[in-house]
Design an enzyme around this catalytic site. Sequence first.
Site, PDB file in Angstrom:
ATOM      1  N   LEU A  39      65.750 -45.350 -87.729  1.00 56.42           N
ATOM      2  CA  LEU A  39      64.340 -45.365 -87.342  1.00 56.42           C
ATOM      3  C   LEU A  39      63.695 -44.014 -87.644  1.00 56.42           C
ATOM      4  O   LEU A  39      64.182 -42.977 -87.196  1.00 56.42           O
ATOM      5  CB  LEU A  39      64.214 -45.646 -85.835  1.00 56.42           C
ATOM      6  CG  LEU A  39      62.773 -45.715 -85.308  1.00 56.42           C
ATOM      7  CD1 LEU A  39      62.124 -47.051 -85.720  1.00 56.42           C
ATOM      8  CD2 LEU A  39      62.719 -45.570 -83.790  1.00 56.42           C
ATOM      9  N   GLY A  40      62.581 -44.034 -88.383  1.00 53.50           N
ATOM     10  CA  GLY A  40      61.784 -42.833 -88.595  1.00 53.50           C
ATOM     11  C   GLY A  40      60.723 -42.729 -87.514  1.00 53.50           C
ATOM     12  O   GLY A  40      60.233 -43.758 -87.025  1.00 53.50           O
ATOM     13  N   ASP A  98      65.629 -40.462 -87.017  1.00 51.04           N
ATOM     14  CA  ASP A  98      65.291 -39.368 -87.918  1.00 51.04           C
ATOM     15  C   ASP A  98      64.003 -38.697 -87.457  1.00 51.04           C
ATOM     16  O   ASP A  98      62.941 -39.310 -87.450  1.00 51.04           O
ATOM     17  CB  ASP A  98      65.089 -39.931 -89.328  1.00 51.04           C
ATOM     18  CG  ASP A  98      64.704 -38.853 -90.315  1.00 51.04           C
ATOM     19  OD1 ASP A  98      65.598 -38.380 -91.048  1.00 51.04           O
ATOM     20  OD2 ASP A  98      63.511 -38.471 -90.370  1.00 51.04           O
ATOM     21  N   TYR A 126      57.407 -32.603 -86.706  1.00 44.69           N
ATOM     22  CA  TYR A 126      56.781 -33.817 -86.153  1.00 44.69           C
ATOM     23  C   TYR A 126      56.316 -33.590 -84.708  1.00 44.69           C
ATOM     24  O   TYR A 126      55.501 -34.356 -84.186  1.00 44.69           O
ATOM     25  CB  TYR A 126      57.744 -35.019 -86.137  1.00 44.69           C
ATOM     26  CG  TYR A 126      58.284 -35.485 -87.472  1.00 44.69           C
ATOM     27  CD1 TYR A 126      57.779 -35.001 -88.681  1.00 44.69           C
ATOM     28  CD2 TYR A 126      59.302 -36.424 -87.528  1.00 44.69           C
ATOM     29  CE1 TYR A 126      58.297 -35.435 -89.887  1.00 44.69           C
ATOM     30  CE2 TYR A 126      59.816 -36.866 -88.731  1.00 44.69           C
ATOM     31  CZ  TYR A 126      59.318 -36.363 -89.908  1.00 44.69           C
ATOM     32  OH  TYR A 126      59.842 -36.799 -91.100  1.00 44.69           O
ATOM     33  N   LYS A 154      65.066 -31.740 -88.871  1.00 44.54           N
ATOM     34  CA  LYS A 154      64.840 -30.941 -90.087  1.00 44.54           C
ATOM     35  C   LYS A 154      64.233 -29.591 -89.735  1.00 44.54           C
ATOM     36  O   LYS A 154      63.401 -29.505 -88.824  1.00 44.54           O
ATOM     37  CB  LYS A 154      63.871 -31.687 -91.025  1.00 44.54           C
ATOM     38  CG  LYS A 154      64.237 -33.136 -91.223  1.00 44.54           C
ATOM     39  CD  LYS A 154      63.293 -33.875 -92.152  1.00 44.54           C
ATOM     40  CE  LYS A 154      63.556 -35.368 -92.079  1.00 44.54           C
ATOM     41  NZ  LYS A 154      62.831 -36.078 -91.030  1.00 44.54           N
ATOM     42  N   HIS A 182      63.433 -29.254 -94.859  1.00 42.93           N
ATOM     43  CA  HIS A 182      62.383 -30.274 -95.008  1.00 42.93           C
ATOM     44  C   HIS A 182      61.765 -30.339 -96.420  1.00 42.93           C
ATOM     45  O   HIS A 182      61.408 -31.407 -96.902  1.00 42.93           O
ATOM     46  CB  HIS A 182      61.294 -30.030 -93.954  1.00 42.93           C
ATOM     47  CG  HIS A 182      60.633 -31.274 -93.485  1.00 42.93           C
ATOM     48  ND1 HIS A 182      60.336 -31.524 -92.164  1.00 42.93           N
ATOM     49  CD2 HIS A 182      60.211 -32.375 -94.151  1.00 42.93           C
ATOM     50  CE1 HIS A 182      59.753 -32.700 -92.057  1.00 42.93           C
ATOM     51  NE2 HIS A 182      59.673 -33.229 -93.252  1.00 42.93           N
TER      52      HIS A 182
END
Length: 295
Positions: free
Chosen positions: A20-21, A46, A51, A76, A109
């Site tokens: 799942l993002g 993820d 984010y 990341k 990233h």
Amino acid sequence: MNIPNFYTMNNGNLIPSIGLGVYLAGSQQTVESVTFALKNGYRLIDTASVYGNEAEVGEGIRQSGIERGDLFITTKAWLSEYGSVLTPEACKASLAKLGTNYLDLYLLHWPSPRTFDKTIEAYKAAELLVEMGLVKSIGICNFTPTLLESLMQETMVTPAVNQIELHPYFSQIESSKFHKEHGIITQYWSPLGGIYTNHPANPEKVIHLLRDPILADIANQYDKTPAQVVLRWHLAHGHAVIPKSVNPERILENMAIFDFELTSEEMANIDSLNQNLRGSAHPDIFDLAFLSDRG
Ligand code: A2P
């Protein structure tokens, strides 16, 4: 063709083929979607420091009740976190927010070619994080084969994963081929083409991959949705995917792709949709200066 639930990475560790993002998921949405996904069979989440939702991912994990050892958590390092001191600090900050004492996968990233020395420093720092037991596997995102070669010349550990934008309108065949030759797992971000419709940096780009008639035709034949056909196409190519959704029905839908099979003709038809239509900025120009110029 049997699609595996896990792939083996070049260091022997396993990675789920689908996860799942949570990019652009809001705070409460992140907690709820992570909990829901984990309770319904997902094992890979993820996220990324940039984010801003690592703490909510951690909360979602706790609420799911799933044992840490059964999970695969990726985060990341952002571009401003690259460096021999900054990267370990950033990793530890991510661990604290996620509420875990190790990461399954830590990724850089973006390559940031104009400040590549810092990128190399960050990657070498990530290599040490593996030795320290804080990270199980390391990798990168958005590296072109040329940049990957430059990285591999200067570092010891071959990346386990390169996470790149990839969907039927932008199939990046050269990258996938290069990864296969070097034992690197290709993991796709925006596997459903969400970058064309759902990105703050691209308000003018509204292209609906999932309304493509070829995908709709194939989906009808199997009583599946175009999204499921696209995800099945990705996995049949042997790559890993992290579709983002905050919607419970779509979270379930995106996992229900193991009970049908695409013919070689259907695979070829989807392959032929490629238009080399990148939704994100090119990795050769994407860095902090580019972002600040863009405003
Ligand atoms: P939502 O979160 O409301 O479900 P990508 O991973 O390719 O970037 O795609 C993410 C976008 O696609 C999000 O806008 C997400 O919205 C939407 N999406 C996710 N799964 C599906 C699906 N099965 N069908 C249609 N749209 C989907």
